[in-house]
Every structure is written in structure tokens, then in C-alpha cells.
Design a protein around this motif. Structure first.
Motif, PDB file in Angstrom:
ATOM      1  N   GLU A   1      19.060  42.061  37.333  1.00  0.00           N
ATOM      2  CA  GLU A   1      18.676  43.443  37.609  1.00  0.00           C
ATOM      3  C   GLU A   1      17.507  43.396  38.589  1.00  0.00           C
ATOM      4  O   GLU A   1      17.114  43.993  39.292  1.00  0.00           O
ATOM      5  CB  GLU A   1      18.523  44.263  36.648  1.00  0.00           C
ATOM      6  CG  GLU A   1      20.006  44.755  35.846  1.00  0.00           C
ATOM      7  CD  GLU A   1      19.757  45.666  34.863  1.00  0.00           C
ATOM      8  OE1 GLU A   1      18.607  45.725  33.947  1.00  0.00           O
ATOM      9  OE2 GLU A   1      20.684  46.358  34.515  1.00  0.00           O
ATOM     10  N   ARG A   2      16.600  42.484  38.147  1.00  0.00           N
ATOM     11  CA  ARG A   2      15.294  42.448  38.849  1.00  0.00           C
ATOM     12  C   ARG A   2      15.388  41.773  40.217  1.00  0.00           C
ATOM     13  O   ARG A   2      14.546  42.234  41.155  1.00  0.00           O
ATOM     14  CB  ARG A   2      14.308  41.397  38.255  1.00  0.00           C
ATOM     15  CG  ARG A   2      13.445  42.035  36.850  1.00  0.00           C
ATOM     16  CD  ARG A   2      12.622  41.175  36.358  1.00  0.00           C
ATOM     17  NE  ARG A   2      12.913  39.868  36.018  1.00  0.00           N
ATOM     18  CZ  ARG A   2      13.626  39.596  34.708  1.00  0.00           C
ATOM     19  NH1 ARG A   2      13.447  40.309  33.843  1.00  0.00           N
ATOM     20  NH2 ARG A   2      13.775  38.082  34.712  1.00  0.00           N
TER      21      ARG A   2
ATOM     22  N   GLN B   1      19.092  38.847  28.486  1.00  0.00           N
ATOM     23  CA  GLN B   1      18.228  38.294  29.210  1.00  0.00           C
ATOM     24  C   GLN B   1      18.781  37.755  30.864  1.00  0.00           C
ATOM     25  O   GLN B   1      18.130  38.309  31.643  1.00  0.00           O
ATOM     26  CB  GLN B   1      17.873  36.726  28.698  1.00  0.00           C
ATOM     27  CG  GLN B   1      17.149  36.930  27.568  1.00  0.00           C
ATOM     28  CD  GLN B   1      16.623  35.532  27.105  1.00  0.00           C
ATOM     29  OE1 GLN B   1      17.244  34.687  27.416  1.00  0.00           O
ATOM     30  NE2 GLN B   1      15.892  35.458  25.768  1.00  0.00           N
ATOM     31  N   VAL B   2      19.916  37.327  30.700  1.00  0.00           N
ATOM     32  CA  VAL B   2      20.714  37.184  31.909  1.00  0.00           C
ATOM     33  C   VAL B   2      20.802  38.729  32.895  1.00  0.00           C
ATOM     34  O   VAL B   2      20.651  38.644  34.091  1.00  0.00           O
ATOM     35  CB  VAL B   2      22.241  36.920  31.732  1.00  0.00           C
ATOM     36  CG1 VAL B   2      23.044  36.709  33.093  1.00  0.00           C
ATOM     37  CG2 VAL B   2      21.984  35.268  31.339  1.00  0.00           C
ATOM     38  N   VAL B   3      21.347  39.472  32.312  1.00  0.00           N
ATOM     39  CA  VAL B   3      21.156  40.942  33.004  1.00  0.00           C
ATOM     40  C   VAL B   3      20.011  41.275  33.419  1.00  0.00           C
ATOM     41  O   VAL B   3      19.732  41.733  34.593  1.00  0.00           O
ATOM     42  CB  VAL B   3      21.883  42.239  32.039  1.00  0.00           C
ATOM     43  CG1 VAL B   3      21.860  43.358  32.591  1.00  0.00           C
ATOM     44  CG2 VAL B   3      23.431  41.849  31.649  1.00  0.00           C
TER      45      VAL B   3
ATOM     46  N   ASP C   1      21.377  30.819  42.089  1.00  0.00           N
ATOM     47  CA  ASP C   1      20.992  30.821  40.747  1.00  0.00           C
ATOM     48  C   ASP C   1      21.499  32.104  39.943  1.00  0.00           C
ATOM     49  O   ASP C   1      21.858  32.345  39.147  1.00  0.00           O
ATOM     50  CB  ASP C   1      19.344  30.937  40.596  1.00  0.00           C
ATOM     51  CG  ASP C   1      18.995  29.548  40.819  1.00  0.00           C
ATOM     52  OD1 ASP C   1      19.477  28.334  40.861  1.00  0.00           O
ATOM     53  OD2 ASP C   1      17.319  29.617  41.136  1.00  0.00           O
ATOM     54  N   SER C   2      21.645  33.333  40.904  1.00  0.00           N
ATOM     55  CA  SER C   2      22.275  34.439  40.640  1.00  0.00           C
ATOM     56  C   SER C   2      23.594  34.149  40.342  1.00  0.00           C
ATOM     57  O   SER C   2      24.370  34.640  39.547  1.00  0.00           O
ATOM     58  CB  SER C   2      22.170  35.538  41.852  1.00  0.00           C
ATOM     59  OG  SER C   2      20.837  35.910  42.152  1.00  0.00           O
TER      60      SER C   2
END
Length: 80
Positions: free
Chosen positions: A26-27, A20-22, A34-35
Motif C-alpha cells: 500500500e505504501r 505487513q505485506v499489505v 520486490d512488489s
């Protein structure tokens, strides 16, 4: 992100959240601050997955077969 501490996660939980994190990173639709938090959480999740895989490898390596093909060297996971 889950509220579960990374150190308490199973391999499967950590891997699912890492995916989910990746995906979020990526989006690129996450604010810079937050990143950074996501990246840090992702690094911790990756380390947890690596630790759990190493533990599994060590357990498998401890298993041997006797002359009858019966597994030996097994130790109970829960200590019983």
C-alpha cells in the motif's frame, strides 16, 4: 518478511505477516520486482490463513452437546 515457510505458520503468524505485506504494498515504496515477490508471499499467506480458518470451523462443527449440555464429538488436537 519472515524466513519461516508459510506452510509451517500458525494462523496468527500468517495473519501478522500478511498485514505487513499489505502495508508495504500500500505504501508503494517497494521496487517492482520486490512488489511481485511480496504479492506472491501475500497470496500464499492468505491461502494459509484460509486453510487454518477452515480447519478451525471443521473442529467447531464437530462439537455437539449431549442432553446434559456436555460437549461431545471432541477429538484431541494433537492426536492424544
Amino acid at each position: 518478511m519472515s524466513e519461516t515457510p508459510v506452510a509451517e505458520m500458525s494462523f496468527e503468524q500468517a495473519m501478522a505477516e500478511l498485514e505487513q505485506v499489505v502495508g508495504q504494498l500500500e505504501r508503494g515504496d517497494v521496487a517492482l520486482e520486490d512488489s511481485i515477490k511480496l504479492y506472491e508471499r501475500g497470496a500464499a499467506l492468505k491461502a494459509r490463513c484460509e486453510t487454518k480458518l477452515k480447519e478451525a470451523e471443521e473442529k467447531v462443527a464437530a462439537i455437539t452437546l449431549d442432553s446434559a449440555g456436555t460437549p461431545t464429538g471432541l477429538t484431541p488436537v494433537d492426536g492424544h
